[in-house]
Scaffold this motif. Structure first.
Motif, mmCIF file in Angstrom:
data_model
loop_
_atom_site.group_PDB
_atom_site.id
_atom_site.type_symbol
_atom_site.label_atom_id
_atom_site.label_comp_id
_atom_site.label_asym_id
_atom_site.label_seq_id
_atom_site.Cartn_x
_atom_site.Cartn_y
_atom_site.Cartn_z
ATOM 1 N N MET A 2 0.829 -1.214 0.000
ATOM 2 C CA MET A 2 0.000 0.000 0.000
ATOM 3 C C MET A 2 0.858 1.257 0.000
ATOM 4 O O MET A 2 0.556 2.242 -0.687
ATOM 5 C CB MET A 2 -0.924 -0.004 1.219
ATOM 6 N N VAL A 3 1.940 1.236 0.778
ATOM 7 C CA VAL A 3 2.826 2.406 0.824
ATOM 8 C C VAL A 3 3.499 2.608 -0.524
ATOM 9 O O VAL A 3 3.620 3.734 -1.009
ATOM 10 C CB VAL A 3 3.883 2.227 1.931
ATOM 11 N N ILE A 4 3.924 1.522 -1.154
ATOM 12 C CA ILE A 4 4.569 1.625 -2.476
ATOM 13 C C ILE A 4 3.587 2.174 -3.500
ATOM 14 O O ILE A 4 3.938 3.034 -4.326
ATOM 15 C CB ILE A 4 5.104 0.247 -2.908
ATOM 16 N N TYR A 5 2.331 1.691 -3.444
ATOM 17 C CA TYR A 5 1.295 2.239 -4.337
ATOM 18 C C TYR A 5 1.084 3.722 -4.100
ATOM 19 O O TYR A 5 0.852 4.492 -5.036
ATOM 20 C CB TYR A 5 -0.022 1.481 -4.133
ATOM 21 N N TRP A 6 1.142 4.125 -2.865
ATOM 22 C CA TRP A 6 0.940 5.549 -2.539
ATOM 23 C C TRP A 6 2.007 6.402 -3.215
ATOM 24 O O TRP A 6 1.711 7.458 -3.774
ATOM 25 C CB TRP A 6 0.986 5.737 -1.020
ATOM 26 N N PHE A 7 3.250 5.950 -3.156
ATOM 27 C CA PHE A 7 4.335 6.679 -3.812
ATOM 28 C C PHE A 7 4.130 6.702 -5.324
ATOM 29 O O PHE A 7 4.407 7.710 -5.990
ATOM 30 C CB PHE A 7 5.688 6.037 -3.487
ATOM 31 N N GLU A 8 3.660 5.580 -5.891
ATOM 32 C CA GLU A 8 3.451 5.485 -7.330
ATOM 33 C C GLU A 8 2.391 6.459 -7.813
ATOM 34 O O GLU A 8 2.579 7.196 -8.796
ATOM 35 C CB GLU A 8 3.043 4.049 -7.701
ATOM 36 N N PHE A 9 1.252 6.461 -7.123
ATOM 37 C CA PHE A 9 0.118 7.266 -7.595
ATOM 38 C C PHE A 9 0.212 8.736 -7.212
ATOM 39 O O PHE A 9 -0.418 9.592 -7.834
ATOM 40 C CB PHE A 9 -1.194 6.681 -7.066
ATOM 41 N N SER A 10 0.981 9.055 -6.179
ATOM 42 C CA SER A 10 1.094 10.461 -5.768
ATOM 43 C C SER A 10 2.283 11.152 -6.408
ATOM 44 O O SER A 10 2.464 12.356 -6.233
ATOM 45 C CB SER A 10 1.229 10.547 -4.245
ATOM 46 N N ASN A 11 3.105 10.359 -7.151
ATOM 47 C CA ASN A 11 4.304 10.901 -7.796
ATOM 48 C C ASN A 11 5.222 11.629 -6.813
ATOM 49 O O ASN A 11 5.834 12.652 -7.138
ATOM 50 C CB ASN A 11 3.914 11.873 -8.927
ATOM 51 N N THR A 12 5.306 11.088 -5.620
ATOM 52 C CA THR A 12 6.152 11.676 -4.575
ATOM 53 C C THR A 12 7.527 11.016 -4.596
ATOM 54 O O THR A 12 7.611 9.787 -4.648
ATOM 55 C CB THR A 12 5.526 11.461 -3.181
ATOM 56 N N PRO A 13 8.599 11.802 -4.592
ATOM 57 C CA PRO A 13 9.948 11.215 -4.564
ATOM 58 C C PRO A 13 10.124 10.329 -3.331
ATOM 59 O O PRO A 13 9.712 10.691 -2.233
ATOM 60 C CB PRO A 13 10.874 12.440 -4.514
ATOM 61 N N PHE A 14 10.779 9.206 -3.546
ATOM 62 C CA PHE A 14 10.936 8.233 -2.454
ATOM 63 C C PHE A 14 12.056 8.662 -1.513
ATOM 64 O O PHE A 14 13.103 9.136 -1.934
ATOM 65 C CB PHE A 14 11.248 6.855 -3.032
ATOM 66 N N SER A 15 11.798 8.477 -0.215
ATOM 67 C CA SER A 15 12.824 8.644 0.809
ATOM 68 C C SER A 15 12.452 7.749 1.985
ATOM 69 O O SER A 15 11.258 7.534 2.251
ATOM 70 C CB SER A 15 12.931 10.104 1.264
ATOM 71 N N PHE A 16 13.442 7.251 2.674
ATOM 72 C CA PHE A 16 13.175 6.329 3.779
ATOM 73 C C PHE A 16 12.419 6.979 4.935
ATOM 74 O O PHE A 16 11.510 6.356 5.499
ATOM 75 C CB PHE A 16 14.496 5.702 4.277
ATOM 76 N N PRO A 17 12.743 8.234 5.309
ATOM 77 C CA PRO A 17 11.954 8.855 6.385
ATOM 78 C C PRO A 17 10.479 8.994 6.005
ATOM 79 O O PRO A 17 9.587 8.744 6.827
ATOM 80 C CB PRO A 17 12.617 10.222 6.556
ATOM 81 N N LEU A 18 10.222 9.401 4.737
ATOM 82 C CA LEU A 18 8.845 9.554 4.298
ATOM 83 C C LEU A 18 8.162 8.191 4.203
ATOM 84 O O LEU A 18 6.975 8.050 4.545
ATOM 85 C CB LEU A 18 8.802 10.260 2.941
ATOM 86 N N PHE A 19 8.900 7.181 3.768
ATOM 87 C CA PHE A 19 8.350 5.823 3.686
ATOM 88 C C PHE A 19 7.897 5.352 5.070
ATOM 89 O O PHE A 19 6.807 4.790 5.225
ATOM 90 C CB PHE A 19 9.411 4.870 3.132
ATOM 91 N N GLN A 20 8.714 5.615 6.075
ATOM 92 C CA GLN A 20 8.369 5.218 7.431
ATOM 93 C C GLN A 20 7.138 5.968 7.926
ATOM 94 O O GLN A 20 6.252 5.386 8.555
ATOM 95 C CB GLN A 20 9.559 5.481 8.360
ATOM 96 N N GLN A 21 7.071 7.252 7.597
ATOM 97 C CA GLN A 21 5.933 8.069 8.034
ATOM 98 C C GLN A 21 4.631 7.579 7.392
ATOM 99 O O GLN A 21 3.608 7.415 8.072
ATOM 100 C CB GLN A 21 6.176 9.536 7.657
#
Length: 264
Positions: free
Chosen positions: A31-50
């Motif tokens: 679900m988190v990976i999908y969120w990054f995909e559909f929101s076009n948000t650059p990936f980062s580990f702190p944001l991934f954790q949040q």
């Protein structure tokens, strides 16, 4: 019946583990990976954790039942595959274990039967039990024995056993080597063969190790050679042959006669 139930139990446990891992771990991360995909948000580990912390609970809501159900089924299927693989692996281990026990029993029976035309015992390849020290001259004796078998009908050289059939083990021999283990010992035996008999002779010898009464013994399976094999002992080149339960050197004339009779 018990074996069948045990297999079913293993498969069921792997099924539950697979389904649980995919539902409780893979599902939220997906679900988190999908969120990054559909929101076009650059990936980062702190944001991934949040995002993971925010959407973790949401992963298990009724709205996410479709994705959760599919991933659970996928995890269960992979768990079944894993269980079947585990059962097959355990079965192979049991077969190997059974074969190893049978081989050890065969070696024990050979030792109990004593030395003969096809079996020879040697206490060591380097450690001298009489001098209580390393004796490199023993390597030549090993070479002569192997040569005698190769020039006759082949046989087995069992190292780590004295002439009376007592299992001494290889520990004292190990201590004389640079690599004090089975691998180092195998290399040492092949070095003796290569140096004294020639490189080609190594292909006619096969080395294996067995544990008897918690002591290692080395078994050299020796194939008969189609051509004469000689021991190259510094100054002399000698032809040896196995006769009865002993190895004898032959003169040039005796060697020629032996080889001619062998061909017939």
């Amino acid at each position: 019946m018990k074996k069948a139930m045990a297999k079913i139990k293993i498969i069921f446990i792997h099924l539950l583990l697979g389904a649980g891992i995919f539902y409780f771990l893979v599902h939220p991360f997906t679900m988190v990976i999908y969120w990054f995909e559909f929101s076009n948000t650059p990936f980062s580990f702190p944001l991934f954790q949040q995002v993971l912390e925010e959407r973790f609970v949401e992963s298990f809501t009724f709205d996410m039942r479709g994705m959760g159900g599919l991933l659970t089924l996928l995890g269960g299927f992979l768990g079944i595959v894993s269980g079947l693989f585990w059962i097959n692996l355990k079965k192979k281990d049991e077969i190997i274990g059974t074969q190893q026990r049978l081989l050890v029993r065969d070696i024990e029976e050979l030792i109990q039967a004593g030395e003969n035309e096809r079996v020879e015992f040697k206490s060591s390849i380097r450690y001298d039990y009489y001098r209580k020290s390393t004796n490199r001259d023993l390597e030549v004796i090993i070479a002569k024995t192997i040569t005698g078998f190769m020039n006759a009908k082949g046989g087995k050289l069992i190292i780590g056993v004295d002439d009376e059939g007592n299992v001494l083990g290889l520990e004292k021999d190990y201590k004389t080597l640079k690599h004090k283990n089975r691998d180092g010992y195998e290399r040492a035996v092949f070095r003796i063969i290569s140096t004294q008999l020639g490189h080609e002779a190594c292909f006619s010898n096969h080395i294996s190790f067995y544990s008897i009464n918690e002591k290692d013994v080395c078994v050299v399976d020796i194939e008969p050679s189609e051509k004469p094999i000689y021991v190259n002992d510094t100054e002399n080149t000698t032809f040896y042959v196995r006769t009865g339960n002993a190895t004898y050197p032959l003169t040039v004339k005796e060697a020629v006669n032996y080889l001619e009779n062998r061909k017939q």
